[in-house]
Design a protein around this motif. Structure first.
Motif, short mmCIF file in Angstrom:
data_model
loop_
_atom_site.label_atom_id
_atom_site.label_comp_id
_atom_site.label_asym_id
_atom_site.label_seq_id
_atom_site.Cartn_x
_atom_site.Cartn_y
_atom_site.Cartn_z
N UNK A 137 39.24 18.36 32.82
CA UNK A 137 37.78 18.31 32.96
C UNK A 137 37.13 17.91 31.63
N UNK A 138 37.71 18.36 30.52
CA UNK A 138 37.18 17.99 29.20
C UNK A 138 37.30 16.47 28.99
N UNK A 139 38.40 15.91 29.48
CA UNK A 139 38.57 14.45 29.37
C UNK A 139 37.50 13.72 30.19
N UNK A 140 37.17 14.28 31.35
CA UNK A 140 36.13 13.64 32.18
C UNK A 140 34.75 13.77 31.52
N UNK A 141 34.54 14.81 30.73
CA UNK A 141 33.27 14.94 29.98
C UNK A 141 33.16 13.77 28.99
N UNK A 142 34.27 13.50 28.29
CA UNK A 142 34.28 12.39 27.34
C UNK A 142 34.03 11.06 28.06
N UNK A 143 34.65 10.91 29.23
CA UNK A 143 34.45 9.68 30.03
C UNK A 143 33.01 9.53 30.48
N UNK A 144 32.39 10.65 30.87
CA UNK A 144 30.99 10.63 31.31
C UNK A 144 30.09 10.16 30.17
N UNK A 145 30.34 10.72 28.98
CA UNK A 145 29.52 10.36 27.82
C UNK A 145 29.76 8.91 27.42
N UNK A 146 31.00 8.47 27.50
CA UNK A 146 31.33 7.07 27.19
C UNK A 146 30.62 6.13 28.15
N UNK A 153 30.85 22.45 27.16
CA UNK A 153 32.04 22.45 28.04
C UNK A 153 33.33 22.40 27.22
N UNK A 154 33.33 21.57 26.18
CA UNK A 154 34.54 21.49 25.32
C UNK A 154 34.79 22.84 24.65
N UNK A 155 33.72 23.51 24.24
CA UNK A 155 33.88 24.82 23.60
C UNK A 155 34.54 25.81 24.56
N UNK A 156 34.07 25.80 25.81
CA UNK A 156 34.66 26.69 26.83
C UNK A 156 36.15 26.35 27.00
#
Lengths: 195, 90
Positions: A73-82, A178-181
């Protein structure tokens, strides 16, 4: 500084202030979660029968899978921001945010399953090991739940002012949380389940 | 924030996934002398990867990193109190 110049620079400064605010919040969360980790460490160090009484009830493969889900899910956060910050891709942002919500829900489902198994084995909140375990994993799970609500708001409640290539700080701030969690879980996974 | 020379996020994700798998396998190792340091090192590396790359601390203002570290430093009294109190209880 002239009034006009202040009007030109204010939005940028305001955006940086918001991000600074998130980092101040995360600094406080570090203290909060370290105190919880100490609670687990204290329980383990003061009770020598931890492995026999509690650890044998934990299902490491299931929680390892759950950890993988949260890391993904953290990887998808990075993808969303990208997607939004480099391409202005609204669809990419939406799809990745949706994946984050789904993976967050799967993580909570895995945790609920684990808790039900522990309750069935007689480990509950009144138990010496159950009490700190449910407190710490429950508070972390609450953070995941808040993150899911935040993601749902960004996905569905923010449509009047959609994020753009230039204005995407809301996604970045959510990502930091989210990354912190995720980081907290990486540590909890090691301390509670693996060591 | 925009990052020049963006890192390969997919590669970082794969590293995190592989480290999680290795951690899980190492947890079944019986020798504590091997198990404990390996698990701690892997957890620290995973945390650093998320902090530095996914949270952009490597590329962002150092102030944010200091704020995060401040949380760790502020927790030191808690750890010291625990170390003092624990022998009294055990």
């Amino acid at each position: 500084m002239s009034e006009m110049h202040m009007q030109e620079t204010a939005p940028v400064a305001q955006q940086e202030n918001t991000k600074l605010g998130i980092w101040v919040f995360l600094g406080g969360e570090v203290v909060f979660f370290i105190s919880l980790i100490l609670l687990i460490a204290f329980t383990r160090l003061t009770h020598t029968d931890y492995d026999a009484q509690f650890r044998e009830h934990l299902s490491i493969p299931i929680i390892a899978l759950n950890t993988f889900v949260l890391v993904t899910s953290s990887y998808f956060v990075v993808r969303a921001l990208e997607a939004i910050s480099y391409k202005g891709d609204q669809k990419g942002l939406r799809n990745n945010m949706l994946m984050i919500i789904v993976l967050g829900l799967i993580f909570l489902g895995g945790q609920a399953f684990e808790w039900s198994e522990l309750f069935a084995a007689g480990v509950d909140l009144g138990n010496t090991y159950g009490s700190p375990f449910f407190t710490v994993t429950g508070l972390h799970g609450t953070h995941v739940f808040v993150g899911i609500l935040w993601a749902v708001y960004l996905l569905f409640g923010h449509r009047r002012m959609p994020f753009t290539k230039e204005n995407h700080l809301g996604i970045e701030n959510f990502g930091l949380y989210w990354h912190f969690v995720d980081i907290v879980w990486i540590i909890l996974f090691t301390i509670i389940y693996l060591i | 924030m925009e990052v020049k020379n963006r890192p390969n996020y997919l590669l970082i994700f794969i590293a995190l996934a592989v480290f999680t798998l290795v951690e899980t396998l190492v947890s079944y190792v019986q020798q504590e002398a091997v198990k404990l340091p390996t698990l701690i090192v892997l957890a620290v590396v995973k945390v650093l990867l998320v902090l530095l790359y996914f949270m952009h601390l490597k590329f962002d203002s150092k102030v944010f990193g200091y704020l995060f570290m401040a949380g760790c430093v502020l927790s030191i009294p808690l750890i010291l109190v625990l170390m003092i109190v624990m022998p009294m209880i055990v």
